[in-house]
Scaffold this active site. Structure first.
Site: not given
Length: 404
Positions: A159, A299, A310, A328, A333, A392
């Site tokens: 991502c 994010h 975050e 998003k 996403h 990830f």
């Protein structure tokens, strides 16, 4: 050395092209819908491009040869190069690089071909299956179409891939390996295997009764992210090169920070130490103080753990609470494309001095203390902004931009 951003190309569920995407994001209308391709799955909704016709831009023969993620990237690259006022017919291609972020390659087309294999129709499988699906082809096809003959590769940090591509492109310019780099990200994860896999991992929203309300970053009732697709390409140049040709500059990529959490394969470090180090690195690289940051594009995945981690880092590092938005919430996403899309949106926010709203934030998580823009776009004077991307594998990429 700052990298001048002279061209932008965008394809997102909010709209096809830079202007359409910007207007869609400023409207703040979520794009998540149920789609037939996901019928029967536990999560049957995602955010897809509206009426995307690659053939109209690329022609029938080229479109037939490419998987969706490459089509999107090539259309966005064509828009960005045109926006930059560059002509591939006359540029020095050996000094033009391509760096594109991608997480999963051509999973849409590969899923279709694998269906033939399951049915025993081996001879029906396309000989283009591998060239269509391997991730590096997205950069290779852009080089082929635009005769960009310098460094050419794909970054794969899940991502964070799109943001990693932009930071890497900036480094190529600093090293004087290129005068121009076509950089960004492209991805479609609106496929059955992606939906099923992410669903089994427990990271997707299961709000099947209300897809449009499913992506809700920082909201107390968030329950996961929504799959999306799209592409963003930025034309980046050495600032001196841009000045010499009298180019219009949308903004500057001034700082880049990249770290690893080393904590867990899929979960973020709850303390956010890797994210904080990446942010500190980006600010130091740009020569910016925290109080100079006027905006953060988060994010903001809409998962419980990621949003909280975050937010805690942003609260620690930015006590002045610059306005935050989470793209998003509107477009889902885009995985490997997300960081590049959000970077382009950050550049537009700086250029327009306007911050698009976060959708679906109805009740802020009581543990989060941020100034999140909601309901309507907010005019805001700002000279610098940050865009966050995490992934990830614990991979983090933070980009710092300056206004033109």
């Amino acid at each position: 050395m700052d990298a001048a951003i002279t061209g932008l190309g965008l394809l997102t569920p909010a709209g096809l092209g830079v202007e359409a995407t910007w207007q869609g994001l400023c409207a703040g209308r979520p794009t998540a819908r149920q789609h037939a391709v996901l019928d029967g799955l536990p999560v049957d909704f995602c955010c897809r491009l509206p009426d995307f016709d690659a053939e109209a831009v690329l022609g029938r023969r080229l479109t037939w040869r490419l998987d969706l993620f490459t089509k999107m990237a090539l259309v966005a690259a064509t828009e960005a190069v045109r926006d930059a006022g560059l002509d591939p017919a006359v540029w020095n291609g050996a000094r033009v690089g391509v760096v594109i972020g991608n997480g999963s390659g051509g999973n849409v087309g590969l899923e279709k071909e694998y269906g033939k294999l399951q049915e025993g129709r081996v001879t029906a499988i396309s000989p283009l299956t591998i060239p269509r699906s391997v991730p590096n082809m997205v950069a290779g096809e852009i080089a082929l179409a635009l005769q960009a003959l310098g460094p050419n590769f794909v970054t794969a940090t899940a991502c964070a891939s799109g943001a990693t591509a932009l930071g890497t492109a900036r480094d190529l310019l600093r090293l004087d390996r290129c005068d121009v780099v076509i950089a960004g990200g492209s991805e479609s994860v609106c496929s059955r295997i992606a939906s099923a896999g992410f669903s089994q991992a427990g990271v997707l929203s299961t709000r099947t009764h209300d897809p449009a309300g499913a992506s809700r970053p920082f909201d107390a009732d968030r329950d996961g992210f929504v799959l999306g697709e799209g592409a963003a390409v930025l034309v980046m140049e050495r600032a001196a090169h841009a000045r010499a040709r009298g180019a219009r500059v949308h903004g500057y990529l001034s700082g880049y920070g990249a770290t690893a959490d080393g904590y867990h394969p899929t979960a973020p470090d709850p303390g956010g130490q890797g994210v904080q180090r990446a942010t500190e690195m980006a600010l130091s690289d740009a020569g910016l103080r925290h109080e100079e940051i006027g905006h953060i594009n988060a994010h903001g995945t809409s998962t419980q753990k990621n949003d909280l981690a975050e937010a805690l880092v942003m609260q620690r590092m930015f006590p002045s609470r610059p306005p935050v938005t989470a793209t998003k919430s509107v477009i889902g996403h885009g995985v490997g494309a997300a960081g590049a899309i959000e970077a382009a949106v950050t550049v537009l926010a700086l250029r327009e001095q306007l911050i698009p709203p976060t959708a679906n934030l109805d009740r802020m998580d009581e543990r989060i203390d941020l100034d999140v823009v909601t309901k309507a776009p907010r005019p805001h004077a700002m000279s610098a902004a940050v865009s966050n991307s995490f992934a990830f594998g614990g991979q983090n990429a933070v980009l710092a931009f300056r206004a033109p």
